[in-house]
Scaffold this motif. Sequence first.
Motif, mmCIF file in Angstrom:
data_model
loop_
_atom_site.group_PDB
_atom_site.id
_atom_site.type_symbol
_atom_site.label_atom_id
_atom_site.label_comp_id
_atom_site.label_asym_id
_atom_site.label_seq_id
_atom_site.Cartn_x
_atom_site.Cartn_y
_atom_site.Cartn_z
ATOM 1 N N VAL A 275 87.025 -12.189 45.012
ATOM 2 C CA VAL A 275 87.100 -13.545 45.555
ATOM 3 C C VAL A 275 88.547 -14.029 45.524
ATOM 4 N N GLN A 276 88.819 -15.054 46.320
ATOM 5 C CA GLN A 276 90.185 -15.555 46.473
ATOM 6 C C GLN A 276 90.245 -17.049 46.168
ATOM 7 N N LYS B 1 80.946 -25.048 52.332
ATOM 8 C CA LYS B 1 80.526 -23.930 53.180
ATOM 9 C C LYS B 1 81.033 -22.586 52.675
ATOM 10 N N TYR B 2 82.266 -22.562 52.167
ATOM 11 C CA TYR B 2 82.891 -21.269 51.846
ATOM 12 C C TYR B 2 83.264 -21.104 50.370
ATOM 13 N N ALA B 3 83.279 -22.197 49.602
ATOM 14 C CA ALA B 3 83.737 -22.103 48.216
ATOM 15 C C ALA B 3 82.658 -22.641 47.280
ATOM 16 N N THR B 4 83.054 -23.407 46.287
ATOM 17 C CA THR B 4 82.120 -23.855 45.253
ATOM 18 C C THR B 4 81.730 -25.322 45.386
ATOM 19 N N HIS C 47 88.298 -22.427 45.243
ATOM 20 C CA HIS C 47 88.156 -21.168 44.516
ATOM 21 C C HIS C 47 86.880 -20.422 44.907
ATOM 22 N N PHE C 48 86.875 -19.141 44.588
ATOM 23 C CA PHE C 48 85.732 -18.255 44.801
ATOM 24 C C PHE C 48 85.370 -18.141 46.283
ATOM 25 N N TYR D 38 95.127 -16.351 47.853
ATOM 26 C CA TYR D 38 95.667 -15.946 46.558
ATOM 27 C C TYR D 38 94.554 -15.336 45.710
ATOM 28 N N GLY D 39 94.818 -14.174 45.122
ATOM 29 C CA GLY D 39 93.817 -13.501 44.307
ATOM 30 C C GLY D 39 93.474 -14.274 43.046
#
Length: 709
Positions: free
Chosen positions: A54-55, A80-83, A97-98, A47-48
């Motif tokens: 970023v998604q 690993k992939y987000a915040t 997020h992000f 989801y944008g």
Amino acid sequence: MSLTYKNNISAAAKKDILELEKRIEKFNQGEIAEDKFKLYRLTRGVYGQRQTGVQMIRIKLPYGKVTPQQLITIANVSDKYATGNLHLTTRQDIQLHFVKLADSPALWAELEESDVTLREACGNTVRNVTASPDAGVNPNEPFDVTPYAHALTHFFLRNPICQDMGRKMKIAFTADESDTAMTYFHDIGFIPKIENGTKGFKIVVGGGLGAVAMTAQTAHEFLPAEEIIPFSEALIRVFDRYGERANRNKARLKFLLKNIGLEKLMELINEERKSLKATATNFDLSLTEANIPEIKAIPETQIEDWNAFENWKRTNTFEQKQRGYYGIWIRVPLGDIDSSRARKLAALVQEFAGDDIRVTANQGLLLKYVRPDLLPFFFHSLTELNLAKPGFNSTHDVTSCPGSDTCNLAVTNSTGLATALENLLATDFKHLIDESNIKIKISGCMNACGQHMAANIGFHGSSIKHKGLVIPAMQVVIGGGVSPNGEGFMAEKVIKLPTKRIPTALSLLLNAFETNADWGEYFNDFYQRLGKMHFYHLLKPLAELETLDQSEYIDWGKEEKFIPEIGVGECASVMLDVIGTIIDEAQERLEWAEAGLKEAAHADAIYNSYSAFVIGAKALLLSEDVKCNTQIGILESFEEVFGNNARFTFAEGFKAYVLRMQQHEPSAEFAQEYFNQSTEFLRTVRNHRGEQLAAQGEDKVVISDFYKA
């Protein structure tokens, strides 16, 4: 980047992830239009965000269940992939997020190693099926609804009837008649009952929040449990066929129900019965069981503040229906828990509680099967994790969507306001830590992700123009929520106020209630007794703009003056298309139908063949500048426009020809026959379009207002 998959990932999940990876590559190479790609990625939980590039990733957790190992996996992928943050949502999901778009396939693959999916967490699908978090341990429940919510979830996952509806479908199961799952504002709601020794459900349909809130209507006072999935399938087929598509603001089930009435809706549902994939359902009752670790020794615990412990125990724990065990509610402010605390919490549960954690609709957590002699230890451990805040699900426990922190649609900041209100309540209304019948909920816009219309006191983001500037504001709504006896209420809009004045407004409302309410009077009854205008005049002085100071032009948590920045919603799209592309979409449905035939998924094959009929017909209608909306409208319009064309002559008419699927059980013979007829129809459509192109030259560009058929 080529992903590697572990053996425990299902074939269906591997296929989904590989397809997402390939479509991202094609999108980056310009081979897929942005709006078409958006429609695809949403159904894969991508989801944008408000921030470009970023998604947000929405992780689907059916009925809010997450095991300790799954929670650890989610925490790891967030690092690993987000915040490193896990956001608990009002639909019992977890959001990250992000996240970079390119990372989403790898993130998904790592989640699937722990049997966690993103599939259909967003988009016009059956969204996460929610349930009362205490299902299975609730002392008042007729029976545990968990197996039924689980079965319904997996029946609709990847089901062709709900991959591309006009809008989303939200379903909830409550544990008992107190309706803690708030079924009254869902598309389909299930309330468990037992009649003459038979398990079943009261079923309500057509509820919804948002800008036009509606309370669900009763479809069945009692339906045996084995019939709930066939009923739901038939209803969703009707919604897919008759539901609005051109105007997304009118495309929910509640509007279809309002337009045609409950009697007609039930009639259409019955017409679908013969063609259903589901006839009766067996449920995995082992899901009611929990794995409880063997505890050999109770850890030594020093409680420094026994008053704090007693407050926590009184407001955040309860005795389960299983004798000798407690449930522990965890209040999570703003629904945000960092990955480090999530891992430590998971380790605590693995060693000392049942392996079934539930995310709650008010953005908290529930731990189950805790021995009473371990409560001091849990209080101490949760205090160290800053997760022992008392007042779970009380007035102090404010619900809030992420608002303008990350959401495209948000008008104002909801999280900063939520924190301000919780601070106010902790200071000025300490006694409301025990008040469970006044709920406060905040949404950053009118779309109600914070469920403000289901709050006794709610707020949604808005703005006010004043002397050439714009003031961040909140619309105040009052009188929503679930009463102590389980009756659902929708809030009423009362007044719009500058957002920095909302804490004062809340104080006025609570003080008025405490001063003027009758003894034991429920807040909503108090509101109804005095009437909307009483509260409008109570708050009206706060709407006076001549007394504004400079800080009121700045939103909560911001430093600069407020400028409205509302993006385009991710759940809708208006796009340019060409007729040839639409025909290709019909061909894709035939390919899915053929795959269904090979897998003996006859009902799926039939429905995909049906979709190919509808999309093919839509393509030719658009070539003649005929507006398209509902699927049933497409069938009728095609018959009207092309009925005299020898190529498209059907003895019983095109509509009846296509809808023969209703008259047949999903047998292998009919599935093959129907597929062959759909294939022949699409071949004729291509030939007809070829002749049009020969006469017209280039392919025709049309506007496709999200009536994806």
